[in-house]
Design a protein around this motif. Structure first.
Motif, mmCIF file in Angstrom:
data_model
loop_
_atom_site.group_PDB
_atom_site.id
_atom_site.type_symbol
_atom_site.label_atom_id
_atom_site.label_comp_id
_atom_site.label_asym_id
_atom_site.label_seq_id
_atom_site.Cartn_x
_atom_site.Cartn_y
_atom_site.Cartn_z
ATOM 1 N N SER A 153 0.836 -1.199 0.000
ATOM 2 C CA SER A 153 0.000 0.000 0.000
ATOM 3 C C SER A 153 0.875 1.255 0.000
ATOM 4 O O SER A 153 1.993 1.245 0.506
ATOM 5 C CB SER A 153 -0.891 -0.022 1.240
ATOM 6 O OG SER A 153 -1.556 1.205 1.379
ATOM 7 N N ASP A 154 0.351 2.329 -0.571
ATOM 8 C CA ASP A 154 1.062 3.603 -0.538
ATOM 9 C C ASP A 154 0.906 4.295 0.810
ATOM 10 O O ASP A 154 1.548 5.298 1.067
ATOM 11 C CB ASP A 154 0.537 4.537 -1.642
ATOM 12 C CG ASP A 154 0.960 4.067 -3.021
ATOM 13 O OD1 ASP A 154 1.926 3.286 -3.123
ATOM 14 O OD2 ASP A 154 0.314 4.484 -3.996
ATOM 15 N N ARG A 155 0.050 3.766 1.650
ATOM 16 C CA ARG A 155 -0.196 4.362 2.958
ATOM 17 C C ARG A 155 0.881 3.930 3.938
ATOM 18 O O ARG A 155 1.247 2.765 4.001
ATOM 19 C CB ARG A 155 -1.574 3.942 3.455
ATOM 20 C CG ARG A 155 -2.684 4.487 2.570
ATOM 21 C CD ARG A 155 -4.006 3.837 2.815
ATOM 22 N NE ARG A 155 -4.453 4.030 4.186
ATOM 23 C CZ ARG A 155 -5.541 3.489 4.675
ATOM 24 N NH1 ARG A 155 -6.294 2.718 3.927
ATOM 25 N NH2 ARG A 155 -5.892 3.704 5.918
ATOM 26 N N PRO A 156 1.381 4.885 4.725
ATOM 27 C CA PRO A 156 2.409 4.522 5.703
ATOM 28 C C PRO A 156 1.831 3.650 6.811
ATOM 29 O O PRO A 156 0.642 3.740 7.140
ATOM 30 C CB PRO A 156 2.875 5.876 6.249
ATOM 31 C CG PRO A 156 1.749 6.808 5.978
ATOM 32 C CD PRO A 156 1.058 6.300 4.748
ATOM 33 N N ALA A 157 2.675 2.827 7.393
ATOM 34 C CA ALA A 157 2.238 1.968 8.491
ATOM 35 C C ALA A 157 1.801 2.789 9.698
ATOM 36 O O ALA A 157 0.899 2.409 10.433
ATOM 37 C CB ALA A 157 3.358 1.007 8.882
ATOM 38 N N SER A 158 2.434 3.948 9.896
ATOM 39 C CA SER A 158 2.088 4.836 11.003
ATOM 40 C C SER A 158 1.952 6.263 10.466
ATOM 41 O O SER A 158 2.960 6.978 10.346
ATOM 42 C CB SER A 158 3.150 4.792 12.092
ATOM 43 O OG SER A 158 2.841 5.722 13.109
ATOM 44 N N PRO A 159 0.740 6.688 10.151
ATOM 45 C CA PRO A 159 0.550 8.034 9.616
ATOM 46 C C PRO A 159 1.085 9.138 10.524
ATOM 47 O O PRO A 159 1.624 10.136 10.041
ATOM 48 C CB PRO A 159 -0.968 8.150 9.444
ATOM 49 C CG PRO A 159 -1.431 6.743 9.281
ATOM 50 C CD PRO A 159 -0.512 5.935 10.164
ATOM 51 N N SER A 160 0.994 8.969 11.825
ATOM 52 C CA SER A 160 1.465 10.025 12.727
ATOM 53 C C SER A 160 2.991 10.160 12.670
ATOM 54 O O SER A 160 3.516 11.274 12.674
ATOM 55 C CB SER A 160 0.991 9.778 14.160
ATOM 56 O OG SER A 160 1.438 8.532 14.621
ATOM 57 N N VAL A 161 3.692 9.044 12.598
ATOM 58 C CA VAL A 161 5.154 9.102 12.471
ATOM 59 C C VAL A 161 5.526 9.694 11.122
ATOM 60 O O VAL A 161 6.446 10.514 11.016
ATOM 61 C CB VAL A 161 5.787 7.700 12.659
ATOM 62 C CG1 VAL A 161 7.272 7.720 12.336
ATOM 63 C CG2 VAL A 161 5.544 7.196 14.068
ATOM 64 N N ASP A 162 4.807 9.319 10.085
ATOM 65 C CA ASP A 162 5.043 9.854 8.749
ATOM 66 C C ASP A 162 4.894 11.376 8.741
ATOM 67 O O ASP A 162 5.740 12.085 8.194
ATOM 68 C CB ASP A 162 4.085 9.198 7.752
ATOM 69 C CG ASP A 162 4.374 9.607 6.327
ATOM 70 O OD1 ASP A 162 5.480 9.283 5.831
ATOM 71 O OD2 ASP A 162 3.500 10.244 5.709
ATOM 72 N N ARG A 163 3.844 11.882 9.374
ATOM 73 C CA ARG A 163 3.628 13.335 9.438
ATOM 74 C C ARG A 163 4.729 14.021 10.236
ATOM 75 O O ARG A 163 5.233 15.077 9.837
ATOM 76 C CB ARG A 163 2.258 13.654 10.024
ATOM 77 C CG ARG A 163 1.115 13.370 9.075
ATOM 78 C CD ARG A 163 -0.188 13.885 9.614
ATOM 79 N NE ARG A 163 -0.581 13.203 10.842
ATOM 80 C CZ ARG A 163 -1.437 12.201 10.911
ATOM 81 N NH1 ARG A 163 -2.034 11.772 9.825
ATOM 82 N NH2 ARG A 163 -1.728 11.647 12.054
ATOM 83 N N ALA A 164 5.132 13.436 11.356
ATOM 84 C CA ALA A 164 6.186 14.043 12.182
ATOM 85 C C ALA A 164 7.507 14.115 11.410
ATOM 86 O O ALA A 164 8.203 15.136 11.443
ATOM 87 C CB ALA A 164 6.367 13.256 13.472
ATOM 88 N N LEU A 165 7.841 13.048 10.694
ATOM 89 C CA LEU A 165 9.078 13.065 9.905
ATOM 90 C C LEU A 165 8.984 14.044 8.745
ATOM 91 O O LEU A 165 9.976 14.714 8.414
ATOM 92 C CB LEU A 165 9.398 11.656 9.402
ATOM 93 C CG LEU A 165 9.860 10.681 10.489
ATOM 94 C CD1 LEU A 165 9.964 9.269 9.922
ATOM 95 C CD2 LEU A 165 11.174 11.125 11.100
ATOM 96 N N THR A 166 7.816 14.169 8.150
ATOM 97 C CA THR A 166 7.622 15.148 7.076
ATOM 98 C C THR A 166 7.853 16.556 7.604
ATOM 99 O O THR A 166 8.531 17.368 6.965
ATOM 100 C CB THR A 166 6.206 15.023 6.471
ATOM 101 O OG1 THR A 166 6.077 13.729 5.874
ATOM 102 C CG2 THR A 166 5.937 16.095 5.432
ATOM 103 N N VAL A 167 7.322 16.865 8.775
ATOM 104 C CA VAL A 167 7.526 18.188 9.384
ATOM 105 C C VAL A 167 9.002 18.404 9.680
ATOM 106 O O VAL A 167 9.565 19.452 9.351
ATOM 107 C CB VAL A 167 6.666 18.346 10.660
ATOM 108 C CG1 VAL A 167 7.106 19.553 11.479
ATOM 109 C CG2 VAL A 167 5.192 18.452 10.300
#
Length: 90
Positions: free
Chosen positions: A3-17
């Protein structure tokens, strides 16, 4: 198929920031950060306040604006890995 969805959306957002703050250099306002990352303003605020409390981000206040930037705390986190990489090449 993965899937293109990250396993942990919150970690993905934090790393993006965090990556966006590093790329920005001189810093970004919270509004600019939210716009750049396409992450909701309230979520960006939670992330940068957490990064600040952990030493990974710092804010500079200019008038009524707050400019956020990454700190050298990232180097402290990576330093042991850099030493490990260098020693495995010898």
């Amino acid at each position: 198929m993965a899937s293109d969805r990250p396993a942990s959306p919150s970690v993905d957002r934090a790393l993006t920031v965090l990556e966006t703050l590093v790329d920005a250099g001189e810093g970004l306002t919270l509004t600019a950060l939210a716009r750049t990352t396409e992450i909701p303003l309230a979520t960006c605020a939670s992330i940068v306040y957490t990064l600040e409390s952990r030493g990974y981000a710092r804010r500079r206040v200019v008038g009524r604006s707050h400019f956020w930037r990454a700190t050298t705390r990232l180097y402290e986190l990576a330093a042991p890995l850099a030493g490990e990489t260098l020693s495995t090449r010898s």
